[in-house]
Design an enzyme around this catalytic site. Sequence first.
Site, PDB file in Angstrom:
ATOM      1  N   LYS A 181       0.841  -1.198   0.000  1.00 30.84           N
ATOM      2  CA  LYS A 181       0.000   0.000   0.000  1.00 30.84           C
ATOM      3  C   LYS A 181       0.881   1.255   0.000  1.00 30.84           C
ATOM      4  CE  LYS A 181      -3.875  -2.339   2.303  1.00 30.84           C
ATOM      5  NZ  LYS A 181      -4.781  -2.320   3.475  1.00 30.84           N
ATOM      6  N   TYR A 232     -12.521  -2.620  -3.348  1.00 32.88           N
ATOM      7  CA  TYR A 232     -13.049  -2.700  -1.974  1.00 32.88           C
ATOM      8  C   TYR A 232     -14.583  -2.640  -1.944  1.00 32.88           C
ATOM      9  CZ  TYR A 232      -8.405  -2.344   0.215  1.00 32.88           C
ATOM     10  OH  TYR A 232      -7.128  -2.594   0.664  1.00 32.88           O
ATOM     11  N   ARG A 258      -1.881 -14.769   3.518  1.00 28.91           N
ATOM     12  CA  ARG A 258      -2.657 -14.126   4.589  1.00 28.91           C
ATOM     13  C   ARG A 258      -1.978 -14.348   5.934  1.00 28.91           C
ATOM     14  NH1 ARG A 258      -6.912 -10.479   3.631  1.00 28.91           N
ATOM     15  NH2 ARG A 258      -7.855 -11.185   5.574  1.00 28.91           N
ATOM     16  N   VAL A 263      -4.653   0.149  12.007  1.00 28.36           N
ATOM     17  CA  VAL A 263      -5.424  -0.581  10.990  1.00 28.36           C
ATOM     18  C   VAL A 263      -5.567   0.228   9.694  1.00 28.36           C
ATOM     19  CG1 VAL A 263      -7.734   0.136  11.825  1.00 28.36           C
ATOM     20  CG2 VAL A 263      -7.473  -2.035  10.615  1.00 28.36           C
ATOM     21  N   ASN A 287      -1.952  -0.149   7.314  1.00 26.25           N
ATOM     22  CA  ASN A 287      -1.447  -1.508   7.584  1.00 26.25           C
ATOM     23  C   ASN A 287      -0.604  -2.100   6.445  1.00 26.25           C
ATOM     24  OD1 ASN A 287      -3.588  -2.012   5.893  1.00 26.25           O
ATOM     25  ND2 ASN A 287      -4.655  -3.428   7.250  1.00 26.25           N
ATOM     26  N   HIS A 335      -1.777  -5.408   1.274  1.00 28.23           N
ATOM     27  CA  HIS A 335      -3.037  -6.094   0.969  1.00 28.23           C
ATOM     28  C   HIS A 335      -2.738  -7.502   0.469  1.00 28.23           C
ATOM     29  CE1 HIS A 335      -6.931  -7.120  -0.766  1.00 28.23           C
ATOM     30  NE2 HIS A 335      -6.242  -7.580  -1.798  1.00 28.23           N
ATOM     31  N   GLU A 369      -9.369 -10.011  -8.226  1.00 27.51           N
ATOM     32  CA  GLU A 369      -8.422  -8.904  -8.017  1.00 27.51           C
ATOM     33  C   GLU A 369      -7.309  -8.911  -9.067  1.00 27.51           C
ATOM     34  OE1 GLU A 369      -7.333  -9.349  -3.893  1.00 27.51           O
ATOM     35  OE2 GLU A 369      -9.324  -8.701  -3.201  1.00 27.51           O
TER      36      GLU A 369
HETATM   37  P1  IDP Z   1      -7.777  -7.147   5.057  1.00 31.35           P
HETATM   38  O1  IDP Z   1      -6.952  -6.088   4.358  1.00 31.35           O
HETATM   39  O2  IDP Z   1      -7.016  -7.778   6.192  1.00 31.35           O
HETATM   40  O3  IDP Z   1      -8.357  -8.170   4.111  1.00 31.35           O
HETATM   41  P2  IDP Z   1     -10.443  -5.974   5.217  1.00 31.35           P
HETATM   42  O4  IDP Z   1     -11.440  -6.218   6.312  1.00 31.35           O
HETATM   43  O5  IDP Z   1     -10.690  -6.562   3.877  1.00 31.35           O
HETATM   44  O6  IDP Z   1      -9.009  -6.406   5.784  1.00 31.35           O
HETATM   45  O7  IDP Z   1     -10.290  -4.391   5.092  1.00 31.35           O
HETATM   46  C1  IDP Z   1      -9.596  -3.827   4.007  1.00 31.35           C
HETATM   47  C2  IDP Z   1      -8.740  -2.704   4.499  1.00 31.35           C
HETATM   48  O8  IDP Z   1      -9.573  -1.678   5.049  1.00 31.35           O
HETATM   49  C3  IDP Z   1      -7.784  -3.062   5.648  1.00 31.35           C
HETATM   50  O9  IDP Z   1      -6.595  -3.670   5.210  1.00 31.35           O
HETATM   51  C4  IDP Z   1      -7.535  -1.695   6.251  1.00 31.35           C
HETATM   52  O10 IDP Z   1      -6.596  -0.954   5.465  1.00 31.35           O
HETATM   53  C5  IDP Z   1      -8.899  -1.037   6.111  1.00 31.35           C
HETATM   54  N1  IDP Z   1      -9.687  -1.184   7.328  1.00 31.35           N
HETATM   55  C6  IDP Z   1     -10.305  -2.307   7.785  1.00 31.35           C
HETATM   56  N2  IDP Z   1     -10.936  -2.073   8.953  1.00 31.35           N
HETATM   57  C7  IDP Z   1     -10.716  -0.761   9.224  1.00 31.35           C
HETATM   58  C8  IDP Z   1     -11.116   0.100  10.318  1.00 31.35           C
HETATM   59  O11 IDP Z   1     -11.802  -0.312  11.270  1.00 31.35           O
HETATM   60  N3  IDP Z   1     -10.685   1.384  10.248  1.00 31.35           N
HETATM   61  C9  IDP Z   1      -9.944   1.872   9.230  1.00 31.35           C
HETATM   62  N4  IDP Z   1      -9.539   1.098   8.193  1.00 31.35           N
HETATM   63  C10 IDP Z   1      -9.922  -0.198   8.196  1.00 31.35           C
HETATM   64 MG    MG Z   2      -9.832  -7.949   2.627  1.00 24.81          MG
END
Ligand code: IDP
Ligand code: MG
Length: 168
Positions: free
Chosen positions: A29, A69, A105, A129, A132, A135, A146
């Site tokens: 990212k 997304y 993952r 979060v 992070n 992806h 994707e």
């Molecule tokens: P993942 O990336 O681990 O698959 P997802 O639930 O698919 O997680 O969420 C996609 C992305 O959205 C996360 O990687 C993170 O960057 C962002 N995200 C998820 N939950 C939150 C939150 O509660 N606050 C802000 N950003 C979030």
């Molecule tokens: Mg995801």
Amino acid sequence: MICLFLTLFSYLLRPGWTGVNERTFIAVKPDGVQRRLVGEIVRRFEKKGFKLVGLKLTQASEELLKEHYWDLRSKPFFGSLISYMSSGPVVAMVWQGLDVVKTARKMLGETNPADSLPGTIRGDYCVEVGRNVIHGSDSVESAQKEISLWFRQHELQWWEDSSKDWIY
Ligand code: IDP
Ligand code: MG
């Protein structure tokens, strides 16, 4: 004869890549690129034994990110997620190998870095979060979607992996 025909038919209609040909979509990212984590992340996937079949530094459009997304469109953080992901270039990659979706993952850690174990990418390199750094597709089906969203067919390379007999 019918059996052979059915086998061939189901092979042709197989749902994408499976087994050692399974593929996943990984993206460093914008924060990961800014923080010079690209080399470290590529290194981890290479050393694990996965095969790189696509890689590019790209500025994602909001349109592409909204599609990527789509499942999260009703979340309160959706808007900030799209602006975070479009705030700079990302390194989009396709990695291939046995169980690569699930294993990647595990290598990433949990969505929230605070829940991610040390040794995982999110466990080692980030704290929030909303920043992070990486992806990874969450299923083989999402990986297929994707990959076709981020890459054109000609951007994915076929190459003979000289180390494959030592990995499999
Ligand atoms: P993942 O990336 O681990 O698959 P997802 O639930 O698919 O997680 O969420 C996609 C992305 O959205 C996360 O990687 C993170 O960057 C962002 N995200 C998820 N939950 C939150 C939150 O509660 N606050 C802000 N950003 C979030
Ligand atoms: Mg995801």
